[in-house]
Scaffold this active site. Structure first.
Site, PDB file in Angstrom:
ATOM      1  N   LYS A   1      -6.776  -6.744  -1.739  1.00 23.82           N
ATOM      2  CA  LYS A   1      -6.911  -7.775  -0.697  1.00 23.82           C
ATOM      3  C   LYS A   1      -8.223  -8.534  -0.876  1.00 23.82           C
ATOM      4  O   LYS A   1      -8.264  -9.757  -0.752  1.00 23.82           O
ATOM      5  CB  LYS A   1      -6.836  -7.133   0.696  1.00 23.82           C
ATOM      6  CG  LYS A   1      -5.456  -6.595   1.049  1.00 23.82           C
ATOM      7  CD  LYS A   1      -4.440  -7.722   1.153  1.00 23.82           C
ATOM      8  CE  LYS A   1      -3.037  -7.237   1.432  1.00 23.82           C
ATOM      9  NZ  LYS A   1      -2.029  -8.302   1.373  1.00 23.82           N
TER      10      LYS A   1
ATOM     11  N   SER B   1      -6.645  -7.918   5.353  1.00 25.78           N
ATOM     12  CA  SER B   1      -6.670  -6.709   6.186  1.00 25.78           C
ATOM     13  C   SER B   1      -8.098  -6.357   6.549  1.00 25.78           C
ATOM     14  O   SER B   1      -9.024  -6.557   5.742  1.00 25.78           O
ATOM     15  CB  SER B   1      -6.047  -5.564   5.374  1.00 25.78           C
ATOM     16  OG  SER B   1      -6.286  -4.330   6.004  1.00 25.78           O
TER      17      SER B   1
ATOM     18  N   TYR C   1      -5.717  -0.519  -2.551  1.00 29.63           N
ATOM     19  CA  TYR C   1      -5.067  -1.518  -1.685  1.00 29.63           C
ATOM     20  C   TYR C   1      -6.105  -2.493  -1.123  1.00 29.63           C
ATOM     21  O   TYR C   1      -5.941  -3.724  -1.192  1.00 29.63           O
ATOM     22  CB  TYR C   1      -4.310  -0.818  -0.543  1.00 29.63           C
ATOM     23  CG  TYR C   1      -3.855  -1.767   0.526  1.00 29.63           C
ATOM     24  CD1 TYR C   1      -2.780  -2.630   0.295  1.00 29.63           C
ATOM     25  CD2 TYR C   1      -4.512  -1.842   1.754  1.00 29.63           C
ATOM     26  CE1 TYR C   1      -2.384  -3.535   1.262  1.00 29.63           C
ATOM     27  CE2 TYR C   1      -4.113  -2.735   2.719  1.00 29.63           C
ATOM     28  CZ  TYR C   1      -3.054  -3.587   2.479  1.00 29.63           C
ATOM     29  OH  TYR C   1      -2.665  -4.479   3.435  1.00 29.63           O
TER      30      TYR C   1
HETATM   31  P1  NAD Z   1       6.322  -5.362   4.811  1.00 31.59           P
HETATM   32  O1  NAD Z   1       6.390  -4.405   3.664  1.00 31.59           O
HETATM   33  O2  NAD Z   1       7.197  -5.139   5.978  1.00 31.59           O
HETATM   34  O3  NAD Z   1       6.533  -6.847   4.299  1.00 31.59           O
HETATM   35  C1  NAD Z   1       6.212  -7.262   2.981  1.00 31.59           C
HETATM   36  C2  NAD Z   1       7.400  -8.045   2.437  1.00 31.59           C
HETATM   37  O4  NAD Z   1       7.082  -8.463   1.094  1.00 31.59           O
HETATM   38  C3  NAD Z   1       8.679  -7.215   2.354  1.00 31.59           C
HETATM   39  O5  NAD Z   1       9.755  -7.928   2.889  1.00 31.59           O
HETATM   40  C4  NAD Z   1       8.844  -6.955   0.861  1.00 31.59           C
HETATM   41  O6  NAD Z   1      10.220  -6.828   0.502  1.00 31.59           O
HETATM   42  C5  NAD Z   1       8.209  -8.202   0.273  1.00 31.59           C
HETATM   43  N1  NAD Z   1       7.726  -8.024  -1.099  1.00 31.59           N
HETATM   44  C6  NAD Z   1       7.041  -6.987  -1.619  1.00 31.59           C
HETATM   45  N2  NAD Z   1       6.775  -7.202  -2.913  1.00 31.59           N
HETATM   46  C7  NAD Z   1       7.282  -8.417  -3.217  1.00 31.59           C
HETATM   47  C8  NAD Z   1       7.318  -9.189  -4.414  1.00 31.59           C
HETATM   48  N3  NAD Z   1       6.773  -8.749  -5.557  1.00 31.59           N
HETATM   49  N4  NAD Z   1       7.938 -10.394  -4.375  1.00 31.59           N
HETATM   50  C9  NAD Z   1       8.518 -10.849  -3.229  1.00 31.59           C
HETATM   51  N5  NAD Z   1       8.515 -10.157  -2.082  1.00 31.59           N
HETATM   52  C10 NAD Z   1       7.896  -8.951  -2.069  1.00 31.59           C
HETATM   53  O7  NAD Z   1       4.778  -5.400   5.261  1.00 31.59           O
HETATM   54  P2  NAD Z   1       4.118  -6.074   6.532  1.00 31.59           P
HETATM   55  O8  NAD Z   1       3.595  -4.992   7.395  1.00 31.59           O
HETATM   56  O9  NAD Z   1       4.991  -7.106   7.099  1.00 31.59           O
HETATM   57  O10 NAD Z   1       2.848  -6.733   5.824  1.00 31.59           O
HETATM   58  C11 NAD Z   1       2.851  -8.093   5.394  1.00 31.59           C
HETATM   59  C12 NAD Z   1       1.532  -8.391   4.706  1.00 31.59           C
HETATM   60  O11 NAD Z   1       0.459  -8.100   5.602  1.00 31.59           O
HETATM   61  C13 NAD Z   1       1.271  -7.556   3.456  1.00 31.59           C
HETATM   62  O12 NAD Z   1       0.638  -8.372   2.497  1.00 31.59           O
HETATM   63  C14 NAD Z   1       0.335  -6.476   3.949  1.00 31.59           C
HETATM   64  O13 NAD Z   1      -0.500  -5.987   2.924  1.00 31.59           O
HETATM   65  C15 NAD Z   1      -0.467  -7.236   4.997  1.00 31.59           C
HETATM   66  N6  NAD Z   1      -1.036  -6.363   6.031  1.00 31.59           N
HETATM   67  C16 NAD Z   1      -0.234  -5.488   6.714  1.00 31.59           C
HETATM   68  C17 NAD Z   1      -0.795  -4.649   7.671  1.00 31.59           C
HETATM   69  C18 NAD Z   1       0.046  -3.641   8.400  1.00 31.59           C
HETATM   70  O14 NAD Z   1      -0.493  -2.659   8.897  1.00 31.59           O
HETATM   71  N7  NAD Z   1       1.368  -3.821   8.517  1.00 31.59           N
HETATM   72  C19 NAD Z   1      -2.165  -4.728   7.950  1.00 31.59           C
HETATM   73  C20 NAD Z   1      -2.950  -5.640   7.244  1.00 31.59           C
HETATM   74  C21 NAD Z   1      -2.376  -6.464   6.286  1.00 31.59           C
HETATM   75  C1  WQD Z   2      -4.268   4.932  13.038  1.00 33.03           C
HETATM   76  C2  WQD Z   2      -4.943   6.153  13.628  1.00 33.03           C
HETATM   77  C3  WQD Z   2      -5.128   7.982  12.093  1.00 33.03           C
HETATM   78  C4  WQD Z   2      -0.805   8.703  11.736  1.00 33.03           C
HETATM   79  C5  WQD Z   2      -3.695   1.553   7.990  1.00 33.03           C
HETATM   80  C6  WQD Z   2      -4.243   1.024   6.695  1.00 33.03           C
HETATM   81  C7  WQD Z   2      -4.807  -0.348   6.901  1.00 33.03           C
HETATM   82  C8  WQD Z   2      -3.797  -1.287   7.559  1.00 33.03           C
HETATM   83  C9  WQD Z   2      -3.184  -0.676   8.780  1.00 33.03           C
HETATM   84  C10 WQD Z   2      -2.635  -2.559   5.882  1.00 33.03           C
HETATM   85  C11 WQD Z   2      -5.933   6.839  12.685  1.00 33.03           C
HETATM   86  C12 WQD Z   2      -4.213   8.359  13.250  1.00 33.03           C
HETATM   87  C13 WQD Z   2      -2.042   8.190  12.091  1.00 33.03           C
HETATM   88  C14 WQD Z   2      -0.452  10.018  12.154  1.00 33.03           C
HETATM   89  C15 WQD Z   2      -2.591  10.195  13.266  1.00 33.03           C
HETATM   90  N1  WQD Z   2      -2.706  -1.580   6.690  1.00 33.03           N
HETATM   91  N2  WQD Z   2      -2.920   8.935  12.849  1.00 33.03           N
HETATM   92  N3  WQD Z   2      -1.357  10.714  12.915  1.00 33.03           N
HETATM   93  O1  WQD Z   2      -5.235   4.107   8.951  1.00 33.03           O
HETATM   94  O2  WQD Z   2      -6.092   2.562  10.777  1.00 33.03           O
HETATM   95  O3  WQD Z   2      -4.756   1.647   8.933  1.00 33.03           O
HETATM   96  O4  WQD Z   2      -2.704   0.654   8.487  1.00 33.03           O
HETATM   97  O5  WQD Z   2      -3.468  -3.368   5.637  1.00 33.03           O
HETATM   98  O6  WQD Z   2      -5.202  -0.833   5.653  1.00 33.03           O
HETATM   99  O7  WQD Z   2      -5.252   1.908   6.229  1.00 33.03           O
HETATM  100  O8  WQD Z   2      -3.628   3.035  10.623  1.00 33.03           O
HETATM  101  O9  WQD Z   2      -1.661   3.775  11.903  1.00 33.03           O
HETATM  102  O10 WQD Z   2      -2.256   4.990   9.760  1.00 33.03           O
HETATM  103  O11 WQD Z   2      -3.710   5.269  11.764  1.00 33.03           O
HETATM  104  O12 WQD Z   2      -3.371  10.888  13.924  1.00 33.03           O
HETATM  105  O13 WQD Z   2       0.632  10.537  11.827  1.00 33.03           O
HETATM  106  O14 WQD Z   2      -3.937   7.148  13.902  1.00 33.03           O
HETATM  107  O15 WQD Z   2      -5.898   9.079  11.684  1.00 33.03           O
HETATM  108  O16 WQD Z   2      -6.987   7.336  13.476  1.00 33.03           O
HETATM  109  P1  WQD Z   2      -5.025   2.935   9.805  1.00 33.03           P
HETATM  110  P2  WQD Z   2      -2.713   4.271  10.990  1.00 33.03           P
END
Ligand code: NAD
Ligand code: WQD
Length: 339
Positions: free
Chosen positions: A152, A124, A148
């Site tokens: 990562k 991330s 978190y």
């Molecule tokens: P998500 O929660 O939709 O998907 C994660 C999946 O992993 C789910 O299906 C969940 O059931 C499964 N899971 C959780 N714990 C588990 C375990 N112990 N064993 C097996 N399966 C397990 O999330 P996503 O948005 O699809 O994110 C996928 C990956 O990308 C995650 O590692 C997340 O940290 C990373 N990521 C997400 C974002 C985002 O904003 N969505 C941003 C950056 C990184």
């Molecule tokens: C985006 C913008 C908020 C909600 C998070 C995690 C990051 C990654 C992605 C996993 C910001 C604003 C949001 C609301 C708002 N996840 N906002 N009202 O915070 O950039 O990132 O998700 O890896 O680690 O921190 O994403 O979508 O929460 O926010 O005003 O109800 O929207 O302040 O400026 P963020 P977000």
């Protein structure tokens, strides 16, 4: 290629399955459905007419991992499984370290035992922390400010040491802000609780589930005062994983890549794009800043363009329109019974 997809039933994993099957890869999902449902995989099968093998289990379970490795014999693993709520990670640090770090460690051990040497990892942009300069390139110092983010970063370090020691290949994808849904409108993001993230929250306001959007601060040092982020369409993000698999097949060692568009949009801009896509007003209330938020961030995505031959093609309008098409066709997400 035979690809084991941990967390494949999740938001990003499920969209990646569609792209993998579209490129004739064979897939097997390992998911405990902690934050998803097997219904998602039915949608993937329906969309692709593809075979999606699935094993229900925890990525920390050595027996299940060993069985999957010997039964499926993957050429590569894409590791999505993990916990992702920044706020929860601060109140449940051990749970987050266990799933995200210990889970990665156990997966790598099982890969070693099976002779599998390639992994694509979901990292991330949050690993960078407070920007020292923007756009972030991959050489920007790493200083995550949440548990978190630290899970990562630790996983990245473990993957790097693993790849360097054993001749393996670890492609570390640092996602910016994934949004949007598949063009079919049968797959998308399905938060199980009140959405933490902006786009799903706006979508729930548009559908009438929530009265208004709280805009977390309008006094940032940005052109309109609201926070700016680099939003990336989930289908573009999914395609980056397919490109990363090709890269891993021809490179050893560990390499991080930013996966973003290089373009930042403000909260107000996102609301305007959603209003245009839906034809509905999105009421907003200006609320205090959210603790831990930074003013603005965006990716320098040139490394992914040059070395993975990947770049985002979807526009902001695509992000808003696809989110709305999914939300309006499935007001209750995957629980909306239309199969
Ligand atoms: P998500 O929660 O939709 O998907 C994660 C999946 O992993 C789910 O299906 C969940 O059931 C499964 N899971 C959780 N714990 C588990 C375990 N112990 N064993 C097996 N399966 C397990 O999330 P996503 O948005 O699809 O994110 C996928 C990956 O990308 C995650 O590692 C997340 O940290 C990373 N990521 C997400 C974002 C985002 O904003 N969505 C941003 C950056 C990184
Ligand atoms: C985006 C913008 C908020 C909600 C998070 C995690 C990051 C990654 C992605 C996993 C910001 C604003 C949001 C609301 C708002 N996840 N906002 N009202 O915070 O950039 O990132 O998700 O890896 O680690 O921190 O994403 O979508 O929460 O926010 O005003 O109800 O929207 O302040 O400026 P963020 P977000």
């Amino acid at each position: 290629m035979r690809v084991l997809v941990t967390g494949g039933a999740g938001y990003i994993g499920s969209h990646t399955l569609v792209e993998l099957l579209g490129q004739a890869h064979e897939v097997c999902v390992l998911d405990n459905y902690d934050n998803s449902s097997p219904l998602v995989l039915d949608r993937v099968r329906k969309l692709t007419n593809g075979a999606v093998m699935a094993v229900e289990g925890d990525v920390r379970d050595d027996v299940i991992l060993s069985d999957v490795m010997s039964d499926f014999r993957p050429d590569a693993v894409i590791h999505f499984a993990g916990l992702k709520a920044v706020g929860d990670s601060m109140t449940n640090p051990l749970g987050y370290y266990d799933v995200n770090v210990n889970g990665t460690l156990r997966l790598l051990r099982a890969m070693n035992a099976a002779g599998c040497t390639r992994i694509i990892f979901s990292s991330s942009a949050t690993v960078y922390g407070e920007p020292i300069y923007l756009p972030y390139d991959e050489a920007h110092p790493l200083n995550p400010t949440s548990v978190y983010g630290r899970t990562k970063l630790m996983s990245e370090q473990i993957l790097t040491d693993w790849a360097n020691a054993g001749g393996g290949s670890a492609v570390i994808l640092r996602y910016f802000n994934p949004v949007g849904a598949h063009a079919s409108a049968i797959m998308g993001e399905d938060p199980s609780d009140v959405p933490n993230n902006l786009m799903p929250y706006i979508a729930q306001v548009a559908i009438g589930k929530r009265a208004h959007l709280n805009v977390f601060g309008d006094d940032y040092d940005t052109p309109d005062g609201t926070g700016q982020r680099d939003y990336i369409h989930v289908v573009d993000l999914a395609r980056a994983h397919v490109a990363a698999l090709d890269y891993a097949a021809t490179h050893t060692g560990a390499r991080p890549f930013n996966v973003g568009t290089g373009q930042a949009y403000s909260v107000k801009r996102m609301v305007a794009a959603f209003e245009a896509a839906t034809g509905r007003p999105i009421p907003v209330v200006i609320a205090p800043r959210r603790a831990g938020d930074i003013a603005a961030m965006q990716a320098d995505a040139s490394r992914a363009r040059q070395e993975l031959d990947w770049q985002a093609t979807h526009t902001l309008e695509d992000m808003a329109a696809s989110t709305w098409a999914w939300q309006s066709a499935n007001p209750d997400g995957y629980r909306s019974a239309n199969d």
